[in-house]
Design a protein around this motif. Structure first.
Motif, mmCIF file in Angstrom:
data_model
loop_
_atom_site.group_PDB
_atom_site.id
_atom_site.type_symbol
_atom_site.label_atom_id
_atom_site.label_comp_id
_atom_site.label_asym_id
_atom_site.label_seq_id
_atom_site.Cartn_x
_atom_site.Cartn_y
_atom_site.Cartn_z
ATOM 1 N N SER A 93 0.828 -1.202 0.000
ATOM 2 C CA SER A 93 0.000 0.000 0.000
ATOM 3 C C SER A 93 0.866 1.256 0.000
ATOM 4 O O SER A 93 0.570 2.236 -0.693
ATOM 5 N N LEU A 94 1.940 1.227 0.778
ATOM 6 C CA LEU A 94 2.877 2.346 0.789
ATOM 7 C C LEU A 94 3.451 2.581 -0.601
ATOM 8 O O LEU A 94 3.502 3.708 -1.092
ATOM 9 N N ARG A 95 3.869 1.481 -1.236
ATOM 10 C CA ARG A 95 4.460 1.605 -2.574
ATOM 11 C C ARG A 95 3.446 2.144 -3.579
ATOM 12 O O ARG A 95 3.823 2.864 -4.510
ATOM 13 N N ALA A 96 2.182 1.789 -3.399
ATOM 14 C CA ALA A 96 1.143 2.223 -4.340
ATOM 15 C C ALA A 96 0.715 3.666 -4.111
ATOM 16 O O ALA A 96 -0.001 4.233 -4.925
ATOM 17 N N GLY A 97 1.151 4.247 -2.997
ATOM 18 C CA GLY A 97 0.851 5.652 -2.748
ATOM 19 C C GLY A 97 -0.226 5.932 -1.721
ATOM 20 O O GLY A 97 -0.688 7.069 -1.606
ATOM 21 N N ALA A 98 -0.646 4.925 -0.952
ATOM 22 C CA ALA A 98 -1.649 5.165 0.087
ATOM 23 C C ALA A 98 -1.124 6.174 1.107
ATOM 24 O O ALA A 98 0.069 6.182 1.428
ATOM 25 N N LYS A 99 -1.991 7.031 1.587
ATOM 26 C CA LYS A 99 -1.613 8.034 2.583
ATOM 27 C C LYS A 99 -1.946 7.596 3.998
ATOM 28 O O LYS A 99 -1.571 8.246 4.966
ATOM 29 N N GLY A 100 -2.685 6.492 4.108
ATOM 30 C CA GLY A 100 -3.026 5.968 5.420
ATOM 31 C C GLY A 100 -3.344 4.490 5.328
ATOM 32 O O GLY A 100 -3.669 3.982 4.245
ATOM 33 N N TYR A 101 -3.235 3.793 6.445
ATOM 34 C CA TYR A 101 -3.498 2.351 6.486
ATOM 35 C C TYR A 101 -4.023 2.041 7.880
ATOM 36 O O TYR A 101 -3.289 2.154 8.870
ATOM 37 N N LEU A 102 -5.308 1.699 7.975
ATOM 38 C CA LEU A 102 -5.949 1.545 9.268
ATOM 39 C C LEU A 102 -6.740 0.242 9.348
ATOM 40 O O LEU A 102 -7.297 -0.216 8.349
ATOM 41 N N LEU A 103 -6.810 -0.320 10.537
ATOM 42 C CA LEU A 103 -7.653 -1.485 10.771
ATOM 43 C C LEU A 103 -9.110 -1.036 10.925
ATOM 44 O O LEU A 103 -9.392 0.050 11.426
#
Length: 216
Positions: A93-103
């Motif tokens: 997700s980081l590599r794809a450009g996501a600005k956040g990652y939450l459960l």
């Protein structure tokens, strides 16, 4: 008002998230999509401040949608929502450009905080940094051949922090150079300095450690 595109294949989940966000005074779900195809249609119809994106959907996944958006130059800040604390998914997700990652079990207050932060140009990953990711970072640091304490290495300049933020957005050296109006060689030198100061070997670990240390 922060406008949100909500993408999730489960109707009940969408209904629950939309209902929660209606309790806030400044955040509204203005469109919904049940899969990547309908999300792309919604993205082409209007602009959004934020996209809340389910990671695991039938057919095209959330990460694959982000990757396709990037190839088509569709720039909407995305927060990935997931049921599983999956390290590989976080990194991708980081590599794809996501600005956040939450459960998905995040609290209402924390979700609103993440939306507001990402809407104003920030990132929100720390709640998803599992013990395994943090442990891998610690091992990376322990394996580094430089025996000086990390605190003595980590004095990042404002320019290096700016480049780290663009790295977190998934930009390549060339894209960062174009964004900052400088040469690709200059960016490569900055990235090398960042990796050395943080005591890591690659860009993904640099971003994760920067988030962990509060730079991003």
């Amino acid at each position: 008002m922060i406008s949100v595109l909500l993408v999730d294949d489960q109707t009940l989940v969408r209904s629950g998230i939309r209902g929660l966000l209606e309790l806030s005074v400044d955040i509204r779900v203005v469109a919904e999509a049940a899969d990547a195809a309908s999300a792309m249609q919604a993205l082409q119809q209007r602009a959004y401040d934020i996209m809340l994106l389910d990671n695991r959907m039938p057919g095209e996944t959330g990460v694959e949608l982000l990757e396709r958006m990037r190839t088509q130059c569709i720039a909407v800040p995305a927060i990935m929502l997931t049921t599983f604390d999956d390290d590989e998914s976080l990194l991708r997700s980081l590599r794809a450009g996501a600005k956040g990652y939450l459960l998905k079990d995040i609290s209402f207050e924390r979700l609103c905080e993440a939306i507001r932060k990402v809407a104003t140009g920030g990132t929100m990953f720390r709640p998803a940094l599992s013990e395994r990711v943090e442990r891998s970072l610690a091992n990376e640091i322990a394996d580094h051949t430089d025996t000086r304490p990390l605190e003595g290495l980590e004095h990042l300049t404002p320019r290096e922090i700016e480049i780290l933020a663009l790295m977190a957005g998934g930009l390549s050296n060339r894209e960062i150079a174009d964004s900052l109006g400088t040469s690709e060689g200059t960016i490569k030198n900055h990235v090398s300095n960042v990796l050395a100061k943080l005591g890591v070997r690659d860009r993904v670990r640099a971003v994760l450690k920067a988030i962990d240390r509060g730079y991003l």
